[in-house]
Design an enzyme around this catalytic site. Structure first.
Site, PDB file in Angstrom:
ATOM      1  CB  THR A  93      -1.845   3.347  18.175  1.00 30.63           C
ATOM      2  OG1 THR A  93      -0.941   4.141  17.387  1.00 30.63           O
ATOM      3  CG2 THR A  93      -2.624   4.277  19.091  1.00 30.63           C
ATOM      4  N   GLY A  94       1.209   3.090  19.205  1.00 34.64           N
ATOM      5  CA  GLY A  94       2.288   3.807  19.874  1.00 34.64           C
ATOM      6  C   GLY A  94       2.411   5.240  19.398  1.00 34.64           C
TER       7      GLY A  94
ATOM      8  CB  SER B 176       2.869   5.828  12.678  1.00 37.45           C
ATOM      9  OG  SER B 176       2.254   6.727  13.587  1.00 37.45           O
ATOM     10  CB  CYS B 177      -0.284   7.460   8.820  1.00 39.49           C
ATOM     11  SG  CYS B 177      -1.105   6.032   9.574  1.00 39.49           S
TER      12      CYS B 177
ATOM     13  CG  ASN C 255      -5.099   5.812   6.758  1.00 40.98           C
ATOM     14  OD1 ASN C 255      -6.249   6.268   6.786  1.00 40.98           O
ATOM     15  ND2 ASN C 255      -4.826   4.611   6.275  1.00 40.98           N
TER      16      ASN C 255
ATOM     17  CB  THR D  49      -4.011  -1.408   7.754  1.00 42.49           C
ATOM     18  OG1 THR D  49      -3.806  -2.227   8.910  1.00 42.49           O
ATOM     19  CG2 THR D  49      -4.205   0.039   8.176  1.00 42.49           C
TER      20      THR D  49
ATOM     21  NE  ARG E 151      -5.809   0.005  13.051  1.00 44.60           N
ATOM     22  CZ  ARG E 151      -4.911  -0.660  12.318  1.00 44.60           C
ATOM     23  NH1 ARG E 151      -5.316  -1.462  11.347  1.00 44.60           N
ATOM     24  NH2 ARG E 151      -3.624  -0.532  12.558  1.00 44.60           N
TER      25      ARG E 151
ATOM     26  NE  ARG F  73      -3.569   0.445  -0.169  1.00 43.02           N
ATOM     27  CZ  ARG F  73      -3.979   0.912  -1.350  1.00 43.02           C
ATOM     28  NH1 ARG F  73      -3.800   0.207  -2.451  1.00 43.02           N
ATOM     29  NH2 ARG F  73      -4.565   2.087  -1.442  1.00 43.02           N
ATOM     30  CB  ILE F  74       3.217   2.724   2.449  1.00 52.63           C
ATOM     31  CG1 ILE F  74       2.170   2.806   3.566  1.00 52.63           C
ATOM     32  CG2 ILE F  74       4.148   3.936   2.501  1.00 52.63           C
ATOM     33  CD1 ILE F  74       1.200   3.973   3.448  1.00 52.63           C
TER      34      ILE F  74
END
Length: 338
Positions: free
Chosen positions: A211-212, A151-152, A316, A182, A234, A13-14
């Protein structure tokens, strides 16, 4: 200035969205791609067609084992080991590491063996220095061979948190990102030993997750270290996410005053990174938005002058991928000045 020659490792994806953004970026030319799991004809197909972002705006062809994009050849490698990718053959000095696998300095440094000079990891890293455009990219001094674009979600949260902390002082805060599903999630219920909830069908459920991203803000804004944490929820959408940042601030201000401060930053030093909207938008309206963070004026609320909830959108995939390239261009500029 000649375009910066870039290689992409990992055409997921990215990787593909970074490529699409690179076509529009005046300073960047992608000259090579590596992905051991797909052949060139399939890579061309996936670049050309995208369920979220639509048809590729340009020409995509195949020449033997290589891609040809808008008339320019892009070397296509299928190496499993990053050290075996001959980046030097194509002149690629900067590599976007977007496999999600080689996210430590030691692993990502393997790209240097094949001729790359610098590696930008398109994910958080446990040990590589992290930079967020509009927040701490000026700290980059050219010494690190491997860096992370975070991250996004951190890219959405950090600019907003910076503006609030710089102007009002954040005492403490909690963040929730309402995040599109995702590729790591399941289309239907399946095994997920480390995250039982994460194994449930992505399109059927609202799934609390970890999430961090909020803690990572403390790495790019040291003054906020230990003051923010957060979680992810999510949801059954394919792309575009939204951050809910709830903070207690030192210097009291009305919601309207805070809004004006954010607008001033978005129109000034953070233009192109932070934006704002006063319209009644929904997530699909943000598809393809190149900003890291789009503050939603109408969505936020305050309890009093020291306790406020701020809401900010982000694509994102698209916005984050554009920042990867902006960071890469910044790094190349700093390197060239050394």
């Amino acid at each position: 200035m000649a375009p910066i020659k870039v290689g992409i490792n990992g055409f997921g994806r990215i990787g593909r969205i970074v490529f699409r953004n690179a076509v529009e970026h005046p300073d960047i030319e992608v000259v090579a791609v590596n992905d051991p799991f797909i052949e060139t004809t399939y890579a061309a197909y996936m670049l050309k067609y995208d369920s979220s972002h639509g048809l590729f705006k340009g020409e995509v062809e195949v020449d033997g084992k290589d891609l040809v994009v808008n008339g320019k050849k892009v070397r296509f490698y299928t190496e499993r080991n990053p050290a075996d990718i001959k980046w030097s053959e194509t002149g690629a000095e900067y590599v976007v590491e977007s496999t999600g696998v080689f996210t430590t300095t030691e692993k990502a440094k393997a790209h240097l063996v094949g001729g790359a000079k610098k590696v930008i990891i398109s994910a958080p890293s446990a040990d590589a220095p992290m930079y967020v455009m509009g927040v701490n990219e000026s700290d980059y001094d050219g010494s690190a061979d491997v860096i992370s674009n975070a991250s996004c979600t951190t890219n959405c949260l950090a600019p907003l948190a910076k503006v609030i902390n710089d102007n009002y002082g954040i005492v403490e805060g909690l963040m929730t990102t309402v995040h599109s599903y995702t590729a790591t999630q399941k289309t239907v219920d399946g095994p997920s030993a480390k995250d039982w909830r994460g194994g449930r069908g992505a399109a059927q459920n609202i799934i609390p997750s970890s999430t961090g991203a909020a803690k990572a803000v403390g790495k790019v804004i040291p003054a906020l270290n230990g003051k923010l944490t957060g979680m992810s929820i999510r949801v059954p959408t394919a792309n575009v996410s939204v951050v809910d940042l709830t903070v207690r601030i030192e210097k009291g201000a009305s919601y309207e005053e805070i809004t004006e401060t954010i607008k001033k930053a978005a129109d000034g030093p953070l233009k192109g990174v932070l934006a704002y909207t006063g319209d009644d938008v929904v997530s699909s309206d943000m598809l393809g938005n190149t900003n890291s963070s789009i503050f939603d004026i109408k969505a936020g609320i305050s309890l009093n002058k020291n306790f406020v909830k701020l809401v900010s959108w982000y694509d994102n995939e698209w916005g984050y991928s554009r920042r990867v390239l902006d960071l890469l261009a910044h790094v190349a500029k700093v390197d060239a000045s050394k």
